[in-house]
Design an enzyme around this catalytic site. Structure first.
Site, PDB file in Angstrom:
ATOM      1  N   TYR A 190       0.817  -1.213   0.000  1.00 34.78           N
ATOM      2  CA  TYR A 190       0.000   0.000   0.000  1.00 34.78           C
ATOM      3  C   TYR A 190       0.851   1.263   0.000  1.00 34.78           C
ATOM      4  O   TYR A 190       0.406   2.307  -0.494  1.00 34.78           O
ATOM      5  CB  TYR A 190      -1.004  -0.035   1.155  1.00 34.78           C
ATOM      6  CG  TYR A 190      -2.159  -0.946   0.827  1.00 34.78           C
ATOM      7  CD1 TYR A 190      -3.208  -0.511   0.026  1.00 34.78           C
ATOM      8  CD2 TYR A 190      -2.167  -2.267   1.259  1.00 34.78           C
ATOM      9  CE1 TYR A 190      -4.243  -1.350  -0.315  1.00 34.78           C
ATOM     10  CE2 TYR A 190      -3.209  -3.124   0.921  1.00 34.78           C
ATOM     11  CZ  TYR A 190      -4.240  -2.662   0.128  1.00 34.78           C
ATOM     12  OH  TYR A 190      -5.265  -3.493  -0.236  1.00 34.78           O
TER      13      TYR A 190
ATOM     14  N   ASN B 125     -12.969   3.114  -5.811  1.00 38.73           N
ATOM     15  CA  ASN B 125     -11.540   3.396  -5.868  1.00 38.73           C
ATOM     16  C   ASN B 125     -11.043   3.993  -4.554  1.00 38.73           C
ATOM     17  O   ASN B 125     -11.776   4.700  -3.865  1.00 38.73           O
ATOM     18  CB  ASN B 125     -11.239   4.348  -7.019  1.00 38.73           C
ATOM     19  CG  ASN B 125     -11.665   3.767  -8.357  1.00 38.73           C
ATOM     20  OD1 ASN B 125     -11.709   2.548  -8.513  1.00 38.73           O
ATOM     21  ND2 ASN B 125     -11.992   4.625  -9.306  1.00 38.73           N
TER      22      ASN B 125
ATOM     23  N   ASP C 271      -8.130   5.838  -4.442  1.00 42.77           N
ATOM     24  CA  ASP C 271      -7.316   7.019  -4.733  1.00 42.77           C
ATOM     25  C   ASP C 271      -8.140   8.285  -4.520  1.00 42.77           C
ATOM     26  O   ASP C 271      -9.342   8.221  -4.245  1.00 42.77           O
ATOM     27  CB  ASP C 271      -6.777   6.963  -6.175  1.00 42.77           C
ATOM     28  CG  ASP C 271      -7.908   6.867  -7.211  1.00 42.77           C
ATOM     29  OD1 ASP C 271      -8.683   7.831  -7.331  1.00 42.77           O
ATOM     30  OD2 ASP C 271      -8.008   5.836  -7.899  1.00 42.77           O
TER      31      ASP C 271
ATOM     32  N   HIS D  16     -14.862   1.719  -0.390  1.00 44.16           N
ATOM     33  CA  HIS D  16     -13.797   0.759  -0.109  1.00 44.16           C
ATOM     34  C   HIS D  16     -12.615   1.386   0.616  1.00 44.16           C
ATOM     35  O   HIS D  16     -11.529   0.809   0.647  1.00 44.16           O
ATOM     36  CB  HIS D  16     -13.324   0.098  -1.409  1.00 44.16           C
ATOM     37  CG  HIS D  16     -14.338  -0.835  -1.991  1.00 44.16           C
ATOM     38  ND1 HIS D  16     -14.299  -1.277  -3.299  1.00 44.16           N
ATOM     39  CD2 HIS D  16     -15.445  -1.423  -1.438  1.00 44.16           C
ATOM     40  CE1 HIS D  16     -15.315  -2.083  -3.524  1.00 44.16           C
ATOM     41  NE2 HIS D  16     -16.032  -2.178  -2.407  1.00 44.16           N
TER      42      HIS D  16
ATOM     43  N   GLY E  44     -16.803   2.377 -15.497  1.00 40.87           N
ATOM     44  CA  GLY E  44     -15.555   1.644 -15.332  1.00 40.87           C
ATOM     45  C   GLY E  44     -15.575   0.579 -14.266  1.00 40.87           C
ATOM     46  O   GLY E  44     -14.570   0.363 -13.589  1.00 40.87           O
TER      47      GLY E  44
END
Length: 225
Positions: A52, A86, A88, A103, A169
């Site tokens: 990570y 995601n 990010d 998540h 996506g």
């Protein structure tokens, strides 16, 4: 207009971040079972921290793309709930606010001992202390396979009042997110899938827009007026 948009790895892939649904079953050259489960962290926490740390570095170097910016523009004109799988922060850097990270987030650390969350340093390891309880029990604030996603009540409520539900996506292979389209359709939303190809749950959508997210998302957003 009330709109819920779910985004998955495909939108970040065009910013250079790899997805884990590769043909070889590897994620950044690691098996999912070795880096993205509670059992993996218990077995080899040092490996999980290194993994990570590398993901955090890659995400910091990536830049939001036209699809991220288009969804930020959409929120200026409609009542948008933006949910992402995601971890990010490309949506935020692309101009979106109040993003629901179901998540978890690379930018956050979680204490496995007391549950405290804090902004993650660029690198963590097995000795990283919790600022609240001082235990050396830091872990990425990421929902691993086998764990419950965050903010589910808020997400279901938004889907049930949505007039439009769009998935961008996403693979349609990870639940509960893979069931969002079916639930949205059942509760009366018009459902749109925007993807490079049809997903495992394409049948749940009224229409599909196929192509790179940087092409089809701005076009779809513009068409909403």
């Amino acid at each position: 207009m009330r709109i819920v948009v779910l985004t998955g790895a495909g939108i970040s892939a065009e910013s250079g971040l790899r997805t884990f649904r590769a043909a070889d079953g590897l994620w950044e050259d690691h098996r999912i079972e070795d880096v993205a489960t509670p059992e993996a962290f218990a077995r080899d926490p040092a490996l999980v921290h290194r993994f990570y740390n590398a993901r955090r570095s890659a995400a910091a170097q990536a830049k939001p793309n036209l699809a991220h910016h288009a969804l930020a523009d959409l929120a200026k004109r409609h009542d948008l709930t933006l949910v992402t799988q995601n971890v990010d922060d490309l949506h935020e850097r692309g101009g979106s606010t109040n993003v629901i990270h179901m998540h978890g987030e690379l930018a956050s650390a979680l204490c496995a001992a007391c549950g405290h969350r804090w902004p993650s340093p660029a690198e963590t390891d097995v000795k990283t202390p919790c600022p609240a309880c001082s235990a050396a029990a830091a872990r990425p604030d990421i929902v691993w396979f086998g764990e419950m996603p965050y903010h589910m009540e808020r997400i279901w409520q938004a889907i049930e009042r949505a007039e439009i539900f769009a998935a961008v996506g996403t693979s349609g292979q990870v639940y509960p997110a893979a069931g969002f389209g079916q639930h949205a359709r059942r509760t009366g939303a018009h459902c749109v899938e925007l993807n490079l190809d049809q997903s495992a749950v394409s049948r749940d959508f009224h229409e599909q827009l196929i192509g790179p997210a940087t092409h089809i998302v701005p076009k779809w957003v513009a068409g909403l007026g």
